[in-house]
Design a protein around this motif. Structure first.
Motif, PDB file in Angstrom:
ATOM      1  N   ASP A 131      20.821  38.562  50.755  1.00  0.00           N
ATOM      2  CA  ASP A 131      20.551  40.020  50.597  1.00  0.00           C
ATOM      3  C   ASP A 131      19.342  40.242  50.284  1.00  0.00           C
ATOM      4  O   ASP A 131      19.388  41.437  51.013  1.00  0.00           O
ATOM      5  N   ILE A 134      17.375  40.501  53.413  1.00  0.00           N
ATOM      6  CA  ILE A 134      18.079  41.861  53.869  1.00  0.00           C
ATOM      7  C   ILE A 134      17.310  42.931  53.728  1.00  0.00           C
ATOM      8  O   ILE A 134      17.230  43.778  55.146  1.00  0.00           O
ATOM      9  N   ALA A 138      21.780  45.497  52.383  1.00  0.00           N
ATOM     10  CA  ALA A 138      22.109  45.216  51.730  1.00  0.00           C
ATOM     11  C   ALA A 138      22.691  45.785  50.295  1.00  0.00           C
ATOM     12  O   ALA A 138      23.791  45.623  50.108  1.00  0.00           O
ATOM     13  N   HIS A 141      25.059  48.129  50.948  1.00  0.00           N
ATOM     14  CA  HIS A 141      26.527  48.104  50.879  1.00  0.00           C
ATOM     15  C   HIS A 141      27.297  46.739  49.945  1.00  0.00           C
ATOM     16  O   HIS A 141      28.126  47.125  49.720  1.00  0.00           O
ATOM     17  N   LEU A 348      30.051  44.758  53.858  1.00  0.00           N
ATOM     18  CA  LEU A 348      29.397  43.746  53.807  1.00  0.00           C
ATOM     19  C   LEU A 348      29.218  42.507  54.250  1.00  0.00           C
ATOM     20  O   LEU A 348      27.779  41.742  54.593  1.00  0.00           O
ATOM     21  N   LEU A 351      27.995  42.228  58.054  1.00  0.00           N
ATOM     22  CA  LEU A 351      26.310  42.992  57.531  1.00  0.00           C
ATOM     23  C   LEU A 351      25.368  42.025  58.004  1.00  0.00           C
ATOM     24  O   LEU A 351      24.332  41.329  58.092  1.00  0.00           O
ATOM     25  N   ARG A 352      26.004  40.264  56.241  1.00  0.00           N
ATOM     26  CA  ARG A 352      25.521  38.975  56.265  1.00  0.00           C
ATOM     27  C   ARG A 352      25.785  38.192  57.135  1.00  0.00           C
ATOM     28  O   ARG A 352      24.618  37.835  57.908  1.00  0.00           O
TER      29      ARG A 352
END
Length: 552
Positions: A131, A134, A138, A141, A348, A351-352
């Motif tokens: 995170d 990111i 992140a 989110h 989330l 996104l990861r």
């Protein structure tokens, strides 16, 4: 930041005190001089298990003291290890457990080269590093997921509490219904028992009371009774009214008494006529009082308590009826909250997952620069059951490593080589950038098995890290050492009949001589020239760290 370290009677160290500043500090010296002992002292300070073999020969105990600053806060820690293996610890002058020492200072120091005290080797922390890589997206989110998870947890708790209360009420419902029915079957009135108790004596003695009232009436109003005598007396006084005021006063009083006797007589006649002896009514009153006494014994002690018990039972039953509808609403709220949480978790997770390829690409570039071209990395992301979701999200995230293309991926914690591990950590920390918030990084064996351009790349990476962390490095390579802000030479010498380790800051010509020794094994003219050239070339690259003077 580690500001000061004192080591006494540990391994070959008799007594050394080091003061540190920001940036990059390297410890150099011959093999066996005691560099690793200084790293071992730091490990003791952050809570590693103690070993009595660490105590210097001839000493009764080893002592390590350290001062670490976190912003405006300062922590002073001490660790003693005795010959019998017992260990004692202090924090800010107060006795503490070794566990407390580890909890307090462990987050401040990452030691790379062994498997202890390395936050990147704890899989549970990998998600926070991903995170951090990111960045702000992140954070947004994760905040949205945490808010949704918190709302879901509150809804689940509220539903559980409501269902527990409902279950408890259901268990008591039959009893409550019995209570209401039992009391309603008697239909008691407020203060009914007191009213019956007041009336009961008159009902029990009705005949005697009527007889006495009639006899009293006859005495007052009958033929030749008191009222007639009083009337004759009043008539006698009336004949001389107005003659003597004193007698007129007595006549007035007699007149008042006569009227009172007449009134009382009338009331006695009415009372006597009203009293009626009714055995059935008396039996009914006794029966009613018995029923009320039973109620008071069961739900009292007073009749008011009986009525309150009935009201409470009825209210609980009404709440039970309403509770069913409330529970349905609470379940609906839970479902909506879970849906929102799952949506936030999905966003989330996506996104990861999208960030992983770029993260791995940067990581592979970083390790390739550190003579690990064949190494491969992966990020294992798996969805946990909803009951195992945490504040960090719904996924389990773990960094995986394979030393070569023909090797299977394994957890970072299973990397065996200390030097390889240190370089992996160095690459990871460089890629993660400011996401890594551990203030003190210690690298031991980071230069194992490398040299030449790779060693220069390692030194360069370490210097880059020193712009964001305090970096301490144990190295045998001149190409790494020349990147340091401060170089400390650790050496051992014979003092009397004992060997002791010393630590000396080298600058100027002394540093050139140490770098020459690291290059050529001695400070020859060729070695000195090479050392000056190497130091000069590195200085020409500029410096990402903080140049400063440290005091030893």
């Amino acid at each position: 930041m580690l500001e000061e370290l004192r080591v006494r009677d540990l391994a070959l160290i008799e007594d050394i005190r080091l003061e540190f500043g920001p940036g990059m500090t390297v410890l150099t010296g011959e093999t066996g001089a005691g560099k690793t002992a200084l790293v071992g002292a730091l490990k003791l300070l952050v809570g590693e298990r103690a070993d009595s073999t660490l105590v210097r020969a001839g000493a009764s105990e080893a002592l390590v003291e350290g001062r670490i600053r976190d912003g405006d806060a300062e922590v002073v820690a001490k660790r003693r290890v005795s010959l019998d293996g017992r260990s004692r610890a202090w924090l800010d002058g107060e006795m503490a457990t070794v566990g407390a020492l580890a909890a307090r200072l462990g987050p401040f120091v990452d030691l790379h080269g062994q498997h202890e005290h390395q936050s990147l080797l704890i899989p549970g922390r990998h998600v926070s590093y991903l995170d951090g890589y990111i960045g702000a997206e992140a954070v947004d989110h994760l905040d949205a997921y945490r808010r949704a998870r918190s709302a879901w947890a509150e809804a689940v708790a509220a539903l559980a509490a409501r269902e527990a209360a409902l279950a408890e009420a259901e268990d008591r419902a039959d009893y409550l219904r019995f209570v209401v029915s039992d009391i309603d079957s008697c239909a008691p009135l407020p203060d009914e028992d007191d009213e019956l108790e007041r009336r009961l004596p008159a009902m029990q003695h009705a005949e005697r009371l009527a007889h006495s009232a009639n006899e009293a009436y006859a005495a007052l109003r009958g033929e030749g009774a008191a009222s007639d005598c009083a009337a004759r007396a009043a008539g006698a006084l009336a004949r001389v009214a107005g003659v003597d005021p004193e007698l007129d006063t007595l006549a007035a009083r007699l007149d008042e008494a006569l009227r009172a006797v007449e009134d009382i007589g009338l009331e006695l006649r009415e009372y006597g006529e009203s009293v009626e002896f009714d055995p059935s009514a008396l039996d009914a009153a006794h029966s009613r009082l018995s029923v009320l006494a039973t109620l008071k014994k069961k739900y009292g002690p007073a009749l008011g308590d009986v009525l309150s018990t009935r009201a409470d039972a009825r209210a609980a039953l009404d709440a039970l009826d309403a509770g069913g509808a409330g529970t349905v609403a609470a379940r609906d709220l839970c479902l909506r909250a879970e849906t929102e949480m799952r949506a936030a978790a999905e966003a989330l997770g996506q996104l990861r997952a999208r960030a992983v390829p770029q993260f791995l690409s940067h990581l592979h570039e970083a390790v390739a620069d550190l003579a690990m071209n064949a190494a491969r990395f992966d990020v294992d992301i798996s969805m946990a059951p909803v009951e195992e979701w945490t504040e960090d999200g719904p996924q389990r995230v773990e960094f995986m490593f394979a030393p070569g293309p023909d090797q299977p991926f394994k957890s970072l914690a299973r990397i065996a080589s200390g030097g390889e591990l240190s370089r992996v950590m160095l690459a990871l920390k460089g890629v993660l950038g400011r996401a890594d918030r551990v203030p003190v990084l210690v690298f031991d064996e980071v230069d194992a098995g490398i040299g030449g351009a790779t060693a220069l790349a390692v030194g360069r990476r370490l210097r880059e890290l020193s712009s964001r962390h305090q970096v301490l490095v144990v190295t045998h390579l001149a190409q790494v050492a020349v990147y340091a802000d401060v170089q400390v030479v650790v050496s051992k010498s014979l003092v009397g009949d004992k060997t002791a380790t010393t630590a000396t800051v080298v600058r100027g010509d002394a540093r050139v001589a140490e770098v020459a020794r690291m290059i050529a094994g001695a400070d020859t003219e060729a070695g000195l020239a090479h050392a000056r050239e190497l130091i000069s070339s590195v200085s020409g690259e500029g410096h990402a760290g903080v140049i400063r003077e440290s005091i030893w």
